[in-house]
Design an enzyme around this catalytic site. Structure first.
Site, PDB file in Angstrom:
ATOM      1  CG  ASP A  81      23.714  23.164  43.103  1.00  0.00           C
ATOM      2  OD1 ASP A  81      23.916  24.353  42.792  1.00  0.00           O
ATOM      3  OD2 ASP A  81      24.003  22.201  42.357  1.00  0.00           O
ATOM      4  CG  HIS A  82      20.695  24.607  40.405  1.00  0.00           C
ATOM      5  ND1 HIS A  82      20.668  25.662  39.528  1.00  0.00           N
ATOM      6  CD2 HIS A  82      21.904  24.009  40.218  1.00  0.00           C
ATOM      7  CE1 HIS A  82      21.794  25.697  38.831  1.00  0.00           C
ATOM      8  NE2 HIS A  82      22.565  24.708  39.235  1.00  0.00           N
ATOM      9  CG  ASP A 103      18.191  28.419  39.219  1.00  0.00           C
ATOM     10  OD1 ASP A 103      17.857  29.447  38.590  1.00  0.00           O
ATOM     11  OD2 ASP A 103      18.660  27.414  38.662  1.00  0.00           O
ATOM     12  CD  GLU A 133      21.643  30.235  37.050  1.00  0.00           C
ATOM     13  OE1 GLU A 133      21.987  29.445  37.951  1.00  0.00           O
ATOM     14  OE2 GLU A 133      21.447  29.892  35.885  1.00  0.00           O
ATOM     15  CG  HIS A 209      25.852  27.073  38.489  1.00  0.00           C
ATOM     16  ND1 HIS A 209      25.097  26.208  39.231  1.00  0.00           N
ATOM     17  CD2 HIS A 209      25.952  28.212  39.218  1.00  0.00           C
ATOM     18  CE1 HIS A 209      24.745  26.790  40.358  1.00  0.00           C
ATOM     19  NE2 HIS A 209      25.249  28.017  40.382  1.00  0.00           N
ATOM     20  CB  THR A 253      32.878  20.389  40.300  1.00  0.00           C
ATOM     21  OG1 THR A 253      33.662  21.496  39.855  1.00  0.00           O
ATOM     22  CG2 THR A 253      33.334  19.131  39.595  1.00  0.00           C
ATOM     23  CB  THR A 255      29.548  16.489  35.295  1.00  0.00           C
ATOM     24  OG1 THR A 255      28.196  16.944  35.161  1.00  0.00           O
ATOM     25  CG2 THR A 255      29.880  15.540  34.170  1.00  0.00           C
TER      26      THR A 255
END
Ligand code: G3H
Ligand code: 13P
Ligand code: ZN
Length: 306
Positions: A81-82, A103, A133, A209, A253, A255
């Site tokens: 991720d990222h 990213d 992205e 996101h 997801t 958080t």
């Protein structure tokens, strides 16, 4: 079953549902993500950020997720991720990740294309998929001028050029969400109009996101047991459903899992002051994460699609 994004996302986009991508950094969260998806018969993406990799160690986290993925019947993708650099993407590919996100959305268009293409080349050679992205996923503050706000959203024509030039497999777009637990000051709003335009021009799966729901049920739970999370606000389910109807096929997801985890630990410790067994302390947290993953997958429409 360990798979890349191409085994799950194009089908999701074609059939109007989205696959959940959930962030992990430890054993309990990973077990809860995959366990809940198994019960729901939903494909699932297990995502690790650069910080999560640093926290757990790349060997530990990759071997753990890959092992669990291979032992389950549902499709599971291990995804970076990222990823901010070519080197980190390569490192993940080397450790068996089946998907990476590069990213470079903070870079000017041309440089974003260049770096993304480089990652696509090395990833595709190993049958690893790439998410990229375009647009900026900053919090859209109320006091920004209209022009400044528009500059943050993904430009649909740029998105089309970007997808064609990079040959990435999935594209994250900015339509008004932001990371974390405090997403909106006023009424939650997403630019579904912009998303519709993007989806008309870009036919690869689109990614949302910053999509956590930050539901009051969980915020109240955290606060009831000593937390202080006033004014937390996420993306309501009806906006998520609208986004899915309009081309979003992967939803990130993190958080919501963190909040559920915190609710579980806080409740357990307050109710069991004499206990000191980590397995018990983390037990309720795992249960709550399972509940959240099940809820999210149901909202995304991925339940029963594995
Ligand atoms: O996209 C952001 C995720 O929530 C990851 O957060 O960098 O603190 O692990 P992190
Ligand atoms: P949330 O902070 O809304 O959970 O978003 C997570 C995310 O986008 C991870 O890439
Ligand atoms: Zn994100």
């Amino acid at each position: 079953m360990l798979v890349n994004l191409n085994k799950i996302l194009p089908r999701a986009r074609r059939n109007g549902y989205a696959v959940g991508a959930f962030n992990t950094s430890n054993l309990e969260i990973t077990q809860a993500i995959i366990g809940a998806a198994e019960v729901l018969k939903a494909p699932v993406i297990v995502a690790t950020s650069e910080k999560a990799i640093r926290y757990a160690g790349i060997e530990n986290i990759s071997e753990m997720v890959i092992g669990m993925a291979k032992r389950t019947k549902i499709p599971v993708t291990l995804h970076l991720d990222h990823g901010k650099s070519y080197d980190l993407c390569r490192e993940c590919i080397k450790h068996g990740y089946t998907s990476v996100m590069i990213d470079a959305s903070h870079l000017p268009f041309k440089e974003n294309v260049k770096l993304t293409r480089r990652v696509v080349r090395v990833a595709h050679a190993k049958r690893v998929t790439v998410e990229a992205e375009i647009g900026r996923l900053a919090g859209i503050e109320d006091d920004l001028a209209v022009k400044e706000k528009d500059a943050l959203y993904t430009d649909p024509h740029e998105a089309k050029r970007f997808a064609e030039e990079t040959e990435c497999d999935a594209l994250a777009v900015a339509i008004g969400t932001s990371h974390g637990a405090y997403k909106f000051k006023g009424k939650p709003r997403l630019r579904i109009d912009i998303l519709k335009e993007i989806a008309g021009l870009v036919h690869i799966p689109l990614v949302l996101h910053g999509a956590s729901g930050v539901k009051s049920k969980w915020i109240n739970h955290v606060n009831r047991y000593g937390g202080q999370m006033a004014h937390a606000r996420g993306v309501p389910d009806d906006l998520i459903r609208q986004a899915v109807r309009n081309g979003i096929a992967k939803i990130n997801t993190d958080t919501d899992l963190r909040i559920a985890f915190t609710a579980g630990v806080r409740e357990y410790l307050q109710k069991s002051p004499t206990d000191f067994d980590p397995r018990k302390i983390l037990g309720l947290a795992s249960e709550f994460i399972r509940e959240v993953v099940a809820d999210r997958n149901t909202v995304f429409g991925s339940k029963g699609t594995a």
